[in-house]
Design an enzyme around this catalytic site. Structure first.
Site, PDB file in Angstrom:
ATOM      1  N   SER A 174       0.840  -1.202   0.000  1.00  0.00           N
ATOM      2  CA  SER A 174       0.000   0.000   0.000  1.00  0.00           C
ATOM      3  C   SER A 174       0.869   1.243   0.000  1.00  0.00           C
ATOM      4  O   SER A 174       2.037   1.202   0.421  1.00  0.00           O
ATOM      5  CB  SER A 174      -0.897   0.012   1.247  1.00  0.00           C
ATOM      6  OG  SER A 174      -1.570   1.244   1.385  1.00  0.00           O
TER       7      SER A 174
ATOM      8  N   TYR B  49      -3.341  -0.966  10.325  1.00  0.00           N
ATOM      9  CA  TYR B  49      -3.362  -1.415   8.921  1.00  0.00           C
ATOM     10  C   TYR B  49      -2.069  -0.981   8.236  1.00  0.00           C
ATOM     11  O   TYR B  49      -1.425  -1.772   7.536  1.00  0.00           O
ATOM     12  CB  TYR B  49      -4.570  -0.824   8.208  1.00  0.00           C
ATOM     13  CG  TYR B  49      -4.618  -1.117   6.722  1.00  0.00           C
ATOM     14  CD1 TYR B  49      -5.187  -2.289   6.245  1.00  0.00           C
ATOM     15  CD2 TYR B  49      -4.096  -0.209   5.802  1.00  0.00           C
ATOM     16  CE1 TYR B  49      -5.233  -2.561   4.884  1.00  0.00           C
ATOM     17  CE2 TYR B  49      -4.139  -0.471   4.448  1.00  0.00           C
ATOM     18  CZ  TYR B  49      -4.708  -1.645   3.984  1.00  0.00           C
ATOM     19  OH  TYR B  49      -4.743  -1.901   2.630  1.00  0.00           O
TER      20      TYR B  49
END
Length: 254
Positions: A140, A153
């Site tokens: 990400s 996360y």
């Protein structure tokens, strides 16, 4: 890498990025196997793409991973393992003690990080025997710069990014031909972030970039704003942190 005539396993393939990847890889002439927790979504994916194989499997569970490996082995094995499954928990201020901090972090790490290592371990020897094989790990933009609203996360994706880089090096030491790709998306327009008004790219655009990167043997595939953030973070880390985390993000934590 040649992306025709391969067998590809995509975790989290029943919706979003995974389903779009299944569509595009299948369209190139590959055999595609998808997994997911939700049988109804898997059935819907099968109706949309009748040529794929759908297997119910939870990336958080070791017993599901072993059962998935056994079933895929009976199907003839795979050439590409695409670790796409990912989860995120609702934001909470980590500065306030709350029982769900640990539970949420464990869940994210189990799916986003440990689950990837688990599947890689199961399929590694099979992949090493293939004439041309690959592992794809989706990290990400938040593995570069963390989000205060997605703290654990972000940490899980940073862990996966580090693991991906070192896995590539370890396979090189073994003279293995297994390629290891890291896909770094920005915010992608999926159900997971449907309620967020922020700038997003489409799953189609993301998977287009993934396929192009793999075909060109670009092992680190940064897409959209991730390219800019990666460069600017080296030069202006505080500025980039502020861009990823505007005032409204901190206000949401109060």
């Amino acid at each position: 890498m040649n992306l025709q005539g391969k067998t590809i396993l995509i975790t989290g393939g029943a919706s979003g990025i995974g389903l779009e990847a299944a569509r595009q890889f299948h369209g190139l002439g590959n055999k595609v196997i998808i997994t997911g927790r939700n049988q109804a979504k898997l059935d819907a994916a099968k109706q949309l793409l009748p040529g794929i194989v759908a297997i119910q499997s939870d990336a958080a569970k070791a017993e599901d991973a072993q059962a998935l490996f056994d079933q895929v082995k009976t199907l003839g094995g795979i050439d590409i393992l695409y670790n796409n499954a990912g989860v995120g928990v609702p934001p909470l201020n980590l500065g306030n003690a709350h029982h769900s901090h640990v539970a949420g972090a464990l869940y994210e790490m189990e799916v986003n990080y440990i689950g990837v290592i688990r599947l890689n371990n199961l399929f590694m020897e099979q992949l090493k025997k293939r004439p041309e094989a690959a592992i794809i790990n989706t990290t990400s933009i938040l593995s570069i710069v963390p989000s205060v609203l997605e703290a654990t996360y972000s940490a899980s994706k940073a862990a996966l990014s580090s693991y991906t880089k070192t896995l590539r090096s370890h396979l090189k030491v073994l003279n293995s031909t297994v390629r290891v790709y890291e896909l770094l998306p920005p915010l992608v327009d999926t159900d997971m972030v449907a309620d967020r008004p922020d700038k997003k790219i489409s799953p189609e655009k993301l998977v287009n970039a993934l396929i192009k990167g793999m075909q060109n043997d670009q092992f680190t595939i940064r897409v959209g704003d991730t390219k800019i953030v990666s460069v600017l973070n080296r030069l202006l880390p505080n500025t980039v942190y502020g861009i990823i985390n505007p005032k409204k993000a901190f206000d949401a934590l109060r």
